[in-house]
Design a protein around this motif. Structure first.
Motif, PDB file in Angstrom:
ATOM      1  N   GLN A  48       0.828  -1.220   0.000  1.00  0.00           N
ATOM      2  CA  GLN A  48       0.000   0.000   0.000  1.00  0.00           C
ATOM      3  C   GLN A  48       0.860   1.267   0.000  1.00  0.00           C
ATOM      4  N   LEU A  49       1.968   1.238   0.756  1.00  0.00           N
ATOM      5  CA  LEU A  49       2.857   2.403   0.765  1.00  0.00           C
ATOM      6  C   LEU A  49       3.453   2.633  -0.616  1.00  0.00           C
ATOM      7  N   ASN A  50       3.816   1.555  -1.311  1.00  0.00           N
ATOM      8  CA  ASN A  50       4.314   1.690  -2.674  1.00  0.00           C
ATOM      9  C   ASN A  50       3.237   2.217  -3.608  1.00  0.00           C
ATOM     10  N   THR A  54       3.714   5.372  -5.882  1.00  0.00           N
ATOM     11  CA  THR A  54       3.498   5.235  -7.324  1.00  0.00           C
ATOM     12  C   THR A  54       2.474   6.243  -7.824  1.00  0.00           C
ATOM     13  N   PHE A  55       1.422   6.493  -7.043  1.00  0.00           N
ATOM     14  CA  PHE A  55       0.455   7.524  -7.425  1.00  0.00           C
ATOM     15  C   PHE A  55       1.150   8.883  -7.523  1.00  0.00           C
ATOM     16  N   GLY A  56       2.127   9.098  -6.623  1.00  0.00           N
ATOM     17  CA  GLY A  56       2.897  10.338  -6.717  1.00  0.00           C
ATOM     18  C   GLY A  56       3.672  10.417  -8.016  1.00  0.00           C
ATOM     19  N   ASP A  57       4.265   9.300  -8.436  1.00  0.00           N
ATOM     20  CA  ASP A  57       4.991   9.280  -9.709  1.00  0.00           C
ATOM     21  C   ASP A  57       4.035   9.439 -10.894  1.00  0.00           C
ATOM     22  N   ILE A  58       2.833   8.879 -10.755  1.00  0.00           N
ATOM     23  CA  ILE A  58       1.834   9.065 -11.806  1.00  0.00           C
ATOM     24  C   ILE A  58       1.488  10.553 -11.933  1.00  0.00           C
ATOM     25  N   GLY A  59       1.376  11.217 -10.778  1.00  0.00           N
ATOM     26  CA  GLY A  59       1.026  12.641 -10.800  1.00  0.00           C
ATOM     27  C   GLY A  59       2.008  13.468 -11.597  1.00  0.00           C
ATOM     28  N   TRP A  60       3.304  13.339 -11.293  1.00  0.00           N
ATOM     29  CA  TRP A  60       4.261  14.181 -12.025  1.00  0.00           C
ATOM     30  C   TRP A  60       4.550  13.656 -13.419  1.00  0.00           C
ATOM     31  N   SER A 111      -4.632  12.287  -3.267  1.00  0.00           N
ATOM     32  CA  SER A 111      -4.163  13.598  -2.805  1.00  0.00           C
ATOM     33  C   SER A 111      -2.677  13.780  -3.116  1.00  0.00           C
ATOM     34  N   TYR A 112      -1.900  12.737  -2.878  1.00  0.00           N
ATOM     35  CA  TYR A 112      -0.461  12.804  -3.158  1.00  0.00           C
ATOM     36  C   TYR A 112      -0.200  12.937  -4.660  1.00  0.00           C
ATOM     37  N   LEU A 448       5.143   5.442 -15.939  1.00  0.00           N
ATOM     38  CA  LEU A 448       4.710   4.070 -16.194  1.00  0.00           C
ATOM     39  C   LEU A 448       5.730   3.066 -15.648  1.00  0.00           C
ATOM     40  N   GLY A 449       7.026   3.434 -15.743  1.00  0.00           N
ATOM     41  CA  GLY A 449       8.059   2.569 -15.172  1.00  0.00           C
ATOM     42  C   GLY A 449       7.936   2.463 -13.667  1.00  0.00           C
ATOM     43  N   SER A 450       7.645   3.590 -13.011  1.00  0.00           N
ATOM     44  CA  SER A 450       7.460   3.572 -11.562  1.00  0.00           C
ATOM     45  C   SER A 450       6.243   2.733 -11.178  1.00  0.00           C
ATOM     46  N   LEU A 451       5.172   2.846 -11.962  1.00  0.00           N
ATOM     47  CA  LEU A 451       3.969   2.053 -11.706  1.00  0.00           C
ATOM     48  C   LEU A 451       4.284   0.563 -11.771  1.00  0.00           C
ATOM     49  N   THR A 452       5.090   0.177 -12.764  1.00  0.00           N
ATOM     50  CA  THR A 452       5.423  -1.236 -12.945  1.00  0.00           C
ATOM     51  C   THR A 452       6.339  -1.739 -11.836  1.00  0.00           C
ATOM     52  N   PHE A 453       7.465  -1.043 -11.649  1.00  0.00           N
ATOM     53  CA  PHE A 453       8.499  -1.559 -10.743  1.00  0.00           C
ATOM     54  C   PHE A 453       8.216  -1.211  -9.277  1.00  0.00           C
ATOM     55  N   GLY A 454       7.572  -0.072  -9.032  1.00  0.00           N
ATOM     56  CA  GLY A 454       7.318   0.327  -7.659  1.00  0.00           C
ATOM     57  C   GLY A 454       6.086  -0.332  -7.067  1.00  0.00           C
ATOM     58  N   TYR A 455       4.967  -0.197  -7.756  1.00  0.00           N
ATOM     59  CA  TYR A 455       3.704  -0.690  -7.200  1.00  0.00           C
ATOM     60  C   TYR A 455       3.444  -2.158  -7.549  1.00  0.00           C
ATOM     61  N   LEU A 456       3.529  -2.494  -8.833  1.00  0.00           N
ATOM     62  CA  LEU A 456       3.158  -3.842  -9.259  1.00  0.00           C
ATOM     63  C   LEU A 456       4.174  -4.891  -8.822  1.00  0.00           C
ATOM     64  N   LEU A 457       5.456  -4.529  -8.710  1.00  0.00           N
ATOM     65  CA  LEU A 457       6.481  -5.518  -8.409  1.00  0.00           C
ATOM     66  C   LEU A 457       7.080  -5.382  -7.009  1.00  0.00           C
TER      67      LEU A 457
END
Length: 526
Positions: A48-50, A54-60, A111-112, A448-457
């Protein structure tokens, strides 16, 4: 382009204002400073923390709106809109973490994401403006310095936390919210695209020396602070003095406006006959345009192989780097085999920011010099950057806890270099006229890379490993287990190694395509 104000500042004054704005962001880079508090308040597991990170990385990473607004309304409106979005999002993050309002992991994540969404607005407003304001021979230097300050904006926030707020996270988040309003609204009126007849004026040699010198001084200050604080406990009063000195060094960048005045004062407005001076506010109308090479729009750029190769490089190489940056706190605990202090995490965040700063500055300056003196194009030197990124992933995977500081520094160095090369390559391949939309579109790839490696993996493999390698449960309400040992991140780092290796192959292909096209252009020229 719509103009918010009827006046314009000279290019060095604009550049100095852009540096201050670049330093006011860094929310996602400093996430590890306050991630432990976020995890505790909402009782989050690492997955959940990831997700929050990851949502933060999606934002920027969602840069298209900022690019479209920039191309239509210009840098000032772009910056002001981003400021309002970021302050609103960060205000909600503060309210949730301080428990002023109740929130779930989803409300915190959105929010983040809103808070970090302002990063792409700030970045587009500053980077694209500076690309258009300076002659080609200074682009590498200008981007190197600007991206350096954007890179260690996280270190700046970390130092502010150490000096004024440690160990209180709530006040720190409220400070960030206020900063996102005050700095952009103060300096936005000073950020504009200069008339075309100013852009190709030769820059004084002293300008480059002073800009690089001030940047190195700030980087060295942060590096020395990180080293000292990792060895001994520094009193908070000393931390406050250091923070003030750091902001003072950045304020000295306005000296550049005085140095550059000598070259601009000899320019005259083609319509009004007024002297153009960097330290004056003047009204410019109908400047005489200079010839510009043909630029491609977004849709034309999308039809080139270079666009998709750059997209893959930034997905496959930046994604793992962002995963490591966002998980500094968890990696430090896992590699140490025990809980670590917030101060140690802040030091690692600072080292990552300092490494990123040196990467942006050194390779920003070197990119143009390598091409001019040795014929090594930015496409060719980009191969070395991706190779260094691969080395950082392998090092982080095998190093003991004591070597994690080196891994953070090298990861930051390579990651910072990417953000210098992205606008340089985009401007070289497709021109600057529609660069706002092109540049903002490419920023989707690291997200998208952060979403893959940070959240999904990373988060999921961490939680799996934590079931058998974790700290003893503390008394009180049950909390998600904290994973210990290299096994916590081994799998995701192995996958990251393969991913960055594919990015290395893509960078070689990009270099080969550009080399072949230049050879064909040279043959046609004969």
């Amino acid at each position: 382009m719509f103009t918010l104000l009827p006046w314009t500042f000279g290019r060095s004054m604009v550049f100095s204002a852009c540096i201050i704005v670049a330093c006011s962001g860094g929310i996602n880079y400093a996430f590890s400073v306050y991630s432990s508090k976020v995890k505790h308040v909402l009782s989050l597991n690492d997955d959940q923390l990831n997700m929050v990170a990851t949502f933060g990385d999606i934002g920027w990473g969602v840069g298209f709106p900022a690019g479209l607004v920039y191309d239509r309304l210009g840098p000032r409106w772009t910056l002001l809109i981003g400021s309002l979005i970021g302050a609103t999002g960060m205000g909600l993050v503060w309210a949730i973490v301080s428990q002023t309002i109740s929130g779930t992991v989803w409300t915190l994540s959105f929010s983040y994401a809103m808070a970090t969404f302002m990063e792409t607005w700030f970045d587009t407003a500053t980077v694209v403006t500076c690309l258009q304001n300076f002659p080609p021979e200074k682009i590498g230097l200008v981007l190197g310095v600007l991206k350096t300050f954007a890179g260690f904006s996280g270190s700046v926030l970390s130092q502010i936390y150490q000096g004024f707020f440690n160990p209180t996270v709530d006040g720190f988040l409220l400070y960030i919210t206020i900063q996102l309003l005050v700095i952009p609204w103060t300096f936005a009126p000073m950020i504009n695209v200069v008339p075309r007849n100013q852009r190709d004026v030769r820059m004084p040699t002293q300008w480059g020396i002073v800009s690089v010198g001030l940047t190195i001084a700030t980087l060295v200050l942060l590096a020395v602070i990180s080293t000292i604080t990792s060895i001994v406990k520094v009193p908070q009063s000393v931390q406050i003095v250091i923070t003030c000195v750091m902001w003072g060094l950045m304020a000295l960048y306005f000296v550049l406006a005085c140095i550059d005045t000598g070259s601009l004062v000899r320019m005259r407005s083609s319509t009004k006959g007024m002297l153009i001076n960097d330290d004056e506010i003047i009204h410019i109308t109908e400047p005489t345009p200079v010839p510009m090479r043909k630029s491609l729009n977004v849709w034309q750029a999308l039809r080139t192989p270079e666009y998709w190769l750059i997209s893959w490089i930034f997905y496959a190489a930046c994604g793992p780097a962002l995963m490591m940056i966002n998980n500094v706190s968890q990696m430090a605990t896992a590699y140490a085999g025990k809980a670590v202090s917030t101060g140690e995490v802040a030091v690692l965040v600072t080292l990552t920011g300092v490494g990123s700063g040196f990467g942006r500055l050194s390779l920003g300056v070197a990119a143009e010099s390598l091409q001019k003196k040795f014929g090594i194009s930015p496409s060719a030197s980009m191969v070395g950057v991706v190779a260094l990124s691969l080395l950082s992933v392998v090092w982080t995977m095998v190093t003991p806890h004591a070597g994690l500081a080196v891994g953070c520094t090298v990861t930051g160095y390579a990651y910072g270099a990417y953000w210098v090369y992205l606008p340089i390559l985009a401007a070289e391949y497709w021109g600057v006229e529609h660069l706002g939309g092109i540049y903002a579109g490419l920023m989707l790839c690291p997200m998208l890379g952060s979403l893959t490696f940070g959240y999904l993996l990373a988060g999921r493999f961490y939680d799996v490993a934590a079931r058998s390698h974790h700290l003893p449960a503390a008394p009180g309400p049950p909390t998600p287990p904290t994973c210990l040992g290299h096994a916590c991140f081994r799998t995701v780092l192995l996958i990251s190694t393969a991913s960055v290796a594919s990015g290395l192959l893509a960078s070689v292909a990009l270099w080969w395509i550009r080399k072949r096209k230049k050879a064909q252009d040279s043959t046609r020229g004969r």
